[in-house]
Design a protein around this motif. Structure first.
Motif, PDB file in Angstrom:
ATOM      1  N   ASP A  62       0.828  -1.216   0.000  1.00 57.33           N
ATOM      2  CA  ASP A  62       0.000   0.000   0.000  1.00 57.33           C
ATOM      3  C   ASP A  62       0.861   1.264   0.000  1.00 57.33           C
ATOM      4  O   ASP A  62       0.461   2.296  -0.536  1.00 57.33           O
ATOM      5  CB  ASP A  62      -0.923   0.029   1.224  1.00 57.33           C
ATOM      6  CG  ASP A  62      -2.064  -0.963   1.088  1.00 57.33           C
ATOM      7  OD1 ASP A  62      -2.324  -1.406  -0.036  1.00 57.33           O
ATOM      8  OD2 ASP A  62      -2.676  -1.285   2.116  1.00 57.33           O
ATOM      9  N   THR A  63       2.016   1.176   0.620  1.00 56.71           N
ATOM     10  CA  THR A  63       2.905   2.343   0.655  1.00 56.71           C
ATOM     11  C   THR A  63       3.445   2.625  -0.749  1.00 56.71           C
ATOM     12  O   THR A  63       3.402   3.765  -1.230  1.00 56.71           O
ATOM     13  CB  THR A  63       4.043   2.091   1.662  1.00 56.71           C
ATOM     14  OG1 THR A  63       3.455   2.121   2.953  1.00 56.71           O
ATOM     15  CG2 THR A  63       5.137   3.136   1.568  1.00 56.71           C
ATOM     16  N   TYR A  64       3.924   1.578  -1.430  1.00 56.31           N
ATOM     17  CA  TYR A  64       4.438   1.799  -2.792  1.00 56.31           C
ATOM     18  C   TYR A  64       3.312   2.206  -3.740  1.00 56.31           C
ATOM     19  O   TYR A  64       3.530   3.004  -4.647  1.00 56.31           O
ATOM     20  CB  TYR A  64       5.232   0.575  -3.279  1.00 56.31           C
ATOM     21  CG  TYR A  64       6.602   0.599  -2.638  1.00 56.31           C
ATOM     22  CD1 TYR A  64       7.604   1.432  -3.128  1.00 56.31           C
ATOM     23  CD2 TYR A  64       6.863  -0.132  -1.487  1.00 56.31           C
ATOM     24  CE1 TYR A  64       8.830   1.519  -2.512  1.00 56.31           C
ATOM     25  CE2 TYR A  64       8.101  -0.053  -0.855  1.00 56.31           C
ATOM     26  CZ  TYR A  64       9.081   0.778  -1.380  1.00 56.31           C
ATOM     27  OH  TYR A  64      10.300   0.874  -0.760  1.00 56.31           O
ATOM     28  N   ASP A  65       2.120   1.696  -3.509  1.00 56.42           N
ATOM     29  CA  ASP A  65       1.003   2.118  -4.368  1.00 56.42           C
ATOM     30  C   ASP A  65       0.703   3.606  -4.168  1.00 56.42           C
ATOM     31  O   ASP A  65       0.424   4.320  -5.125  1.00 56.42           O
ATOM     32  CB  ASP A  65      -0.223   1.241  -4.125  1.00 56.42           C
ATOM     33  CG  ASP A  65      -0.051  -0.122  -4.789  1.00 56.42           C
ATOM     34  OD1 ASP A  65       0.946  -0.288  -5.538  1.00 56.42           O
ATOM     35  OD2 ASP A  65      -0.879  -1.016  -4.586  1.00 56.42           O
ATOM     36  N   SER A  66       0.812   4.077  -2.942  1.00 59.39           N
ATOM     37  CA  SER A  66       0.615   5.511  -2.699  1.00 59.39           C
ATOM     38  C   SER A  66       1.725   6.323  -3.367  1.00 59.39           C
ATOM     39  O   SER A  66       1.477   7.406  -3.903  1.00 59.39           O
ATOM     40  CB  SER A  66       0.634   5.807  -1.200  1.00 59.39           C
ATOM     41  OG  SER A  66      -0.392   5.109  -0.552  1.00 59.39           O
ATOM     42  N   LEU A  67       2.948   5.797  -3.333  1.00 60.04           N
ATOM     43  CA  LEU A  67       4.085   6.532  -3.905  1.00 60.04           C
ATOM     44  C   LEU A  67       4.015   6.602  -5.435  1.00 60.04           C
ATOM     45  O   LEU A  67       4.775   7.329  -6.057  1.00 60.04           O
ATOM     46  CB  LEU A  67       5.404   5.890  -3.454  1.00 60.04           C
ATOM     47  CG  LEU A  67       5.734   6.070  -1.965  1.00 60.04           C
ATOM     48  CD1 LEU A  67       6.909   5.188  -1.561  1.00 60.04           C
ATOM     49  CD2 LEU A  67       6.041   7.531  -1.640  1.00 60.04           C
ATOM     50  N   ARG A  68       3.099   5.824  -6.050  1.00 57.70           N
ATOM     51  CA  ARG A  68       2.909   5.929  -7.505  1.00 57.70           C
ATOM     52  C   ARG A  68       2.111   7.173  -7.864  1.00 57.70           C
ATOM     53  O   ARG A  68       2.130   7.613  -9.001  1.00 57.70           O
ATOM     54  CB  ARG A  68       2.110   4.722  -8.033  1.00 57.70           C
ATOM     55  CG  ARG A  68       2.839   3.419  -7.926  1.00 57.70           C
ATOM     56  CD  ARG A  68       2.034   2.302  -8.552  1.00 57.70           C
ATOM     57  NE  ARG A  68       0.700   2.160  -7.970  1.00 57.70           N
ATOM     58  CZ  ARG A  68      -0.193   1.275  -8.354  1.00 57.70           C
ATOM     59  NH1 ARG A  68       0.080   0.449  -9.348  1.00 57.70           N
ATOM     60  NH2 ARG A  68      -1.366   1.192  -7.777  1.00 57.70           N
ATOM     61  N   SER A  69       1.377   7.726  -6.904  1.00 57.75           N
ATOM     62  CA  SER A  69       0.413   8.780  -7.237  1.00 57.75           C
ATOM     63  C   SER A  69       1.132  10.088  -7.574  1.00 57.75           C
ATOM     64  O   SER A  69       2.249  10.330  -7.124  1.00 57.75           O
ATOM     65  CB  SER A  69      -0.571   8.984  -6.089  1.00 57.75           C
ATOM     66  OG  SER A  69       0.102   9.595  -5.027  1.00 57.75           O
ATOM     67  N   PRO A  70       0.494  10.957  -8.374  1.00 57.36           N
ATOM     68  CA  PRO A  70       1.155  12.190  -8.795  1.00 57.36           C
ATOM     69  C   PRO A  70       1.538  13.113  -7.632  1.00 57.36           C
ATOM     70  O   PRO A  70       2.466  13.910  -7.750  1.00 57.36           O
ATOM     71  CB  PRO A  70       0.122  12.875  -9.698  1.00 57.36           C
ATOM     72  CG  PRO A  70      -1.070  12.010  -9.743  1.00 57.36           C
ATOM     73  CD  PRO A  70      -0.836  10.763  -8.963  1.00 57.36           C
TER      74      PRO A  70
END
Ligand SMILES: O=C(O)C(=O)Cc1ccccc1
Length: 315
Positions: free
Chosen positions: A67-75
């Protein structure tokens, strides 16, 4: 500390989670604590009112926190939310039930997926066939256990959480201590901030900055109809130039599917750091400037090669 006199810090709640424990150890009463109900909510809570956050990034037994890396994908990552530091916490898990419930009565174990993964051997040996249910946090699991079992529609349940967490809820009992598969079980957290360089609260000494997190993806316009994963542009950039791009080898590399809606288009996360820079009090500013310049040059090199690189944080 209250909301009027200190900045806010978001964390994965409710209080008693490992994220909370880790944040309190570092920031004590220099911030007020804003509990969130999911890791992605913690990331998105970073704002003018809540300029800081702590999120779990990696565990020594179970690996990256998805979930942390998925958040870090966001603009927003690298634009209005930056990684500004790291913290580590030794994680000792307990199996917790409503007072009086025996191990043989337990029909379901609830926890954060990281905690379930970190205790997988214990669960297979001592609770074989018992349902494992993911909930948003270890402290959410502890609180949910109180609403299960006799007199409810829910099966008798146990939670995996810390001993400290169990002590925060009336009516819970620790059945087993130290149930993590590895005695050395440790979680690393990122400190997030709204600003790339404003001082962090709670500690007078700001450490020198020699690490960074860089996201490398593809420029969507360069992406053809469909490329097999091994030849995707960012993969080629990573494998061909990475060792030289920043003048030092990456300390870690993570990969997640990109947000581009192109099959097997990936985004990479590189943690880079040059621990060899000779630093004294007199040279700290120059070293930091040199490091930022090296990061900028590396990012430009990746972009010139057809990638899309963003500095997500420096610490
Ligand atoms: O659920 C929690 O307590 C968290 O902060 C996430 C987590 C879960 C397991 C180990 C470390 C962090």
């Amino acid at each position: 500390m209250d909301e009027h006199t200190a900045p806010g810090l978001a964390f994965l709640g409710p209080p008693g989670s490992y994220s909370h424990q880790c944040a309190v150890e570092r920031f004590e009463d220099s911030v007020w604590y804003a509990a969130q109900s999911a890791i992605t909510d913690v990331f998105h809570a970073v704002s003018a009112e809540v300029p800081f956050a702590v999120i779990p990034q990696e565990n020594s037994t179970y690996g990256s926190v998805v979930d942390t890396y998925d958040s870090l994908r966001s603009p927003e990552a690298g634009q209005s939310v930056f990684v500004r530091g790291e913290l580590t916490l030794s994680v000792k898990h307990c199996l917790v039930v409503r007072s009086g419930v025996k191990l043989e009565d337990v029909r379901r174990v609830m926890s954060h997926e990281q905690a379930l993964g970190q205790c997988s051997r214990f669960l297979s040996e001592h609770l074989p066939g018992v349902t494992r249910t993911k909930v948003p946090s270890t402290s959410a699991a502890a609180s949910a256990v109180l609403c299960c079992g006799e007199g409810t529609d829910e099966p008798e349940s146990a939670a995996i959480c810390s001993a400290h967490c169990a002590s925060l809820f009336d009516g819970l009992e620790i059945l087993r201590h130290d149930i993590q598969d590895e005695a050395s079980n440790t979680t690393r957290f990122y400190i997030l901030a709204k600003s790339l360089d404003a001082p962090l609260p709670g500690s007078s000494k700001q450490p020198r900055r020699q690490r960074a997190l860089i996201r490398v993806g593809n420029q969507v316009k360069l992406q053809r109809e469909y490329e097999p994963p091994s030849t995707s542009h960012s993969t080629r950039i990573i494998t061909s130039t990475l060792l030289t791009t920043f003048g030092c080898p990456p300390l870690r590399i993570d990969r997640r599917p990109s947000l581009n809606d192109i099959p097997f288009d990936d985004v990479y996360f590189l943690e880079v750091g040059d621990l060899t820079l000779p630093v004294t009090a007199a040279t700290i500013k120059n070293c930091e400037e040199e490091w930022l310049q090296r990061l900028q040059n590396g990012v430009e090199g990746i972009n010139a090669a057809g990638g899309e690189a963003t500095i997500l944080g420096v610490w």
